[in-house]
Design a protein around this motif. Structure first.
Motif, short mmCIF file in Angstrom:
data_model
loop_
_atom_site.label_atom_id
_atom_site.label_comp_id
_atom_site.label_asym_id
_atom_site.label_seq_id
_atom_site.Cartn_x
_atom_site.Cartn_y
_atom_site.Cartn_z
N ALA A 290 -3.37 -5.26 6.61
CA ALA A 290 -3.04 -6.67 6.87
C ALA A 290 -3.62 -7.08 8.22
O ALA A 290 -3.84 -6.24 9.11
CB ALA A 290 -1.52 -6.87 6.87
N LYS A 294 -0.43 -11.25 9.88
CA LYS A 294 0.39 -10.86 8.71
C LYS A 294 1.28 -9.68 9.05
O LYS A 294 2.46 -9.63 8.63
CB LYS A 294 -0.54 -10.50 7.54
N GLN A 297 4.22 -11.06 10.81
CA GLN A 297 5.19 -11.70 9.92
C GLN A 297 6.00 -10.67 9.14
O GLN A 297 7.21 -10.81 8.96
CB GLN A 297 4.48 -12.66 8.96
N ASP A 298 5.31 -9.62 8.67
CA ASP A 298 6.02 -8.56 7.94
C ASP A 298 7.07 -7.89 8.82
O ASP A 298 8.20 -7.65 8.39
CB ASP A 298 5.02 -7.51 7.44
#
Length: 408
Positions: A290, A294, A297-298
Motif C-alpha cells: 500500500a 493508505k 489509513q489502515d
C-alpha cells in the motif's frame, strides 16, 4: 476484520520493559505518549554519529541532513501532503504563535477571525491577541450542556469579512470528534482559511489532511510516539500568501519560512521513527502492499477499533455511577479515548489517590480554561482525565476500574 496484535505493538515500546514502570498503567497519553523504539534508536544513532551541523560537505554532516530531509518526506507521505508543506518546530504552542504572526501580516483592520472556547489555549490565545491589531475576533462557543460545537452557530458567525476559522479536531477534554471536512467547506465558501489543532486527535492515527480540507493542520509528535516536536502542515496556496517569519537570507528555503528558531536536528531526524513504527504495524497486520497514505489509513482504523473496544467498559462503568459526570460523548464511536470526568473531589486529588493503585492519570483544566468556563465548571477544580491509546491493554482498563472503585 483485522484486530490489533497487542503483544506485537507493546514489544515496539521500551517503556513496557522498563523496570521502574513495571506495575504501572499509563493513562496520561493525552499529555504525551510513550516513544516507540524506532524513534529512540534513531535519536540515539544521531547523537552518537551525526551530532553536528547538517548539510555541510563532509560525510557525517551530509548524512545528518539526509536523515532530516527523509523524515519530512516520510511524514508528508503518511499525511497525504507534499514534503514542501511540512514544518517541524519546537512545539505546537510555538508553531501556532509563529503562524498567528504570519497571518496577522496579511490582514487589515476590520477583518474577522473565528476562534472557539473548546480549544487548548495554544490554539486560542495567539489568535485572540490579534484583536490588538484591529482584527475582530468572534467566538464560536460550545453548547454549555454538552461542550459540543454546533455548526449552525458557526454559520451565524461566518460572513464575507471572515478571514480565518480555527478550531480543534477534537478537544483534549470533551474529545468529541469535530467534522473537520464539513467545517472546512463552510469556511471556504466565504473565502476563509481553516486552521485545525489536531494535537488531541493525531495520537489515535494520522489523518489524511488533504481529505480534511484544512489549510493548516497542527499536532505534536511527542503525542504520536515520537520526539518533542510540533508538526505543522501548511498547504502550498496558504504558504504562498503568508508573511515570511525567518531570517531574510533564508527566504527561499521552504522549511525556514515558519521555523525562525531553526530545527532541532536530532529530533527532526528521529521523527522518521514514527512512520517506521507505523510501517511495522502495517506489515504485521496487512498482507497487501500500500502507499504510505493508505498504510496510514489502515493503521488509523486499526488503532481506532482497538481504542473503541477499550473505551466501552470504561464508559459503561461511568454510566453506572451517579457520582461522576462524563464530559463528552458516551458512545466510543463518537469520541477519542480521552475520558474526562467531574467528581465530587477536584481532579488532581483523585489522580493522586489513583497513583497509589498504580494508575498514572492527571487532573486539572489541561490548558482548556475557557472550555471549563463555557460549560459552567470551575477551571481550578478541573476534571480527572484518563487518556489512553492503542497500546493500552484490557488489563489496564480493568485495573483502572478497580482503582476507581476504591478511591471514589
Amino acid at each position: 476484520m483485522t484486530t490489533l496484535d497487542l503483544d506485537f505493538v507493546r514489544s515496539q515500546f521500551p517503556a513496557f520493559k522498563e523496570p521502574s514502570l513495571e506495575n504501572w498503567s499509563f493513562f496520561e497519553n493525552a499529555g504525551g505518549s510513550y516513544a516507540c523504539h524506532q524513534v529512540i534508536d534513531r535519536l540515539n544513532n544521531y547523537y552518537r554519529k551525526t551530532k553536528l551541523q547538517p548539510y555541510h560537505p563532509f560525510p557525517a554532516s551530509e548524512t545528518a541532513g539526509q536523515e532530516m530531509d527523509q523524515a519530512l518526506v516520510n511524514l508528508a507521505a503518511y499525511l497525504n501532503v507534499s514534503e514542501a508543506e511540512i514544518d517541524l518546530g519546537p512545539s505546537t504552542s510555538q508553531n501556532t504563535y509563529v503562524l498567528a504572526q504570519a497571518f496577522r501580516a496579511t490582514m487589515q483592520q476590520g477583518d474577522e477571525i473565528i476562534v472557539t472556547n473548546q480549544d487548548h489555549e495554544a490554539n486560542s490565545g495567539v489568535w485572540r491577541r490579534l484583536a490588538d491589531s484591529g482584527i475582530i475576533v468572534r467566538e464560536w462557543r460550545v453548547d454549555p450542556e454538552s461542550g459540543y460545537l454546533n455548526l449552525t452557530d458557526l454559520d451565524n458567525l461566518l460572513n464575507d469579512k471572515t478571514r480565518l476559522v480555527t478550531f480543534p479536531h477534537c478537544s483534549n477534554i470533551i474529545a468529541h470528534v469535530n467534522p473537520v471536512a464539513e467545517i472546512s467547506t463552510r469556511a471556504h465558501a466565504v473565502g476563509a482559511k481553516v486552521v485545525v489543532d489536531g494535537v488531541s486527535y493525531a495520537g489515535h492515527g494520522f489523518p489524511d489532511v488533504t481529505a480534511l480540507g484544512a489549510d493548516v493542520y497542527l499536532f505534536s509528535l511527542y503525542k504520536t510516539y515520537g520526539p518533542h516536536q510540533g508538526l505543522m502542515v501548511i498547504r502550498q496556496e496558504t504558504r504562498d500568501m503568508l508573511a515570511y517569519q525567518g531570517h531574510f537570507f533564508n527566504k527561499d528555503l521552504a522549511h525556514k519560512r515558519f521555523v525562525p528558531a531553526g530545527p532541532d536536528h536530532a529530533q527532526v531526524a528521529a521523527s522518521s521513527g514514527i512512520t517506521e513504527y507505523f510501517d511495522a504495524v502495517h506489515a504485521h497486520h496487512f498482507d497487501q502492499e500500500a502507499t504510505p497514505a493508505k498504510r496510514g489509513q489502515d493503521v488509523h482504523d486499526l488503532f481506532q477499533a482497538q481504542e473503541q473496544a477499550l473505551m466501552a467498559p470504561l464508559l459503561e462503568y461511568i454510566r453506572g455511577r451517579n457520582d461522576l459526570r462524563l464530559l463528552g460523548p458516551d458512545k466510543p464511536e463518537e469520541r477519542a479515548p480521552t475520558i474526562s470526568v467531574v467528581t465530587k473531589q477536584d481532579g488532581r486529588s483523585v489522580a493522586e489517590k489513583l497513583s497509589k493503585h498504580g494508575i498514572m492519570a492527571a487532573g486539572g483544566h489541561f490548558y482548556s480554561y475557557r472550555l471549563f468556563e463555557g460549560i459552567n465548571l470551575a477551571p481550578e477544580a478541573g476534571a480527572l482525565r484518563v487518556s489512553f491509546v492503542h497500546y493500552t491493554s484490557p488489563d489496564d482498563i480493568q485495573k483502572l476500574l478497580k482503582a476507581l472503585d476504591q478511591v471514589l
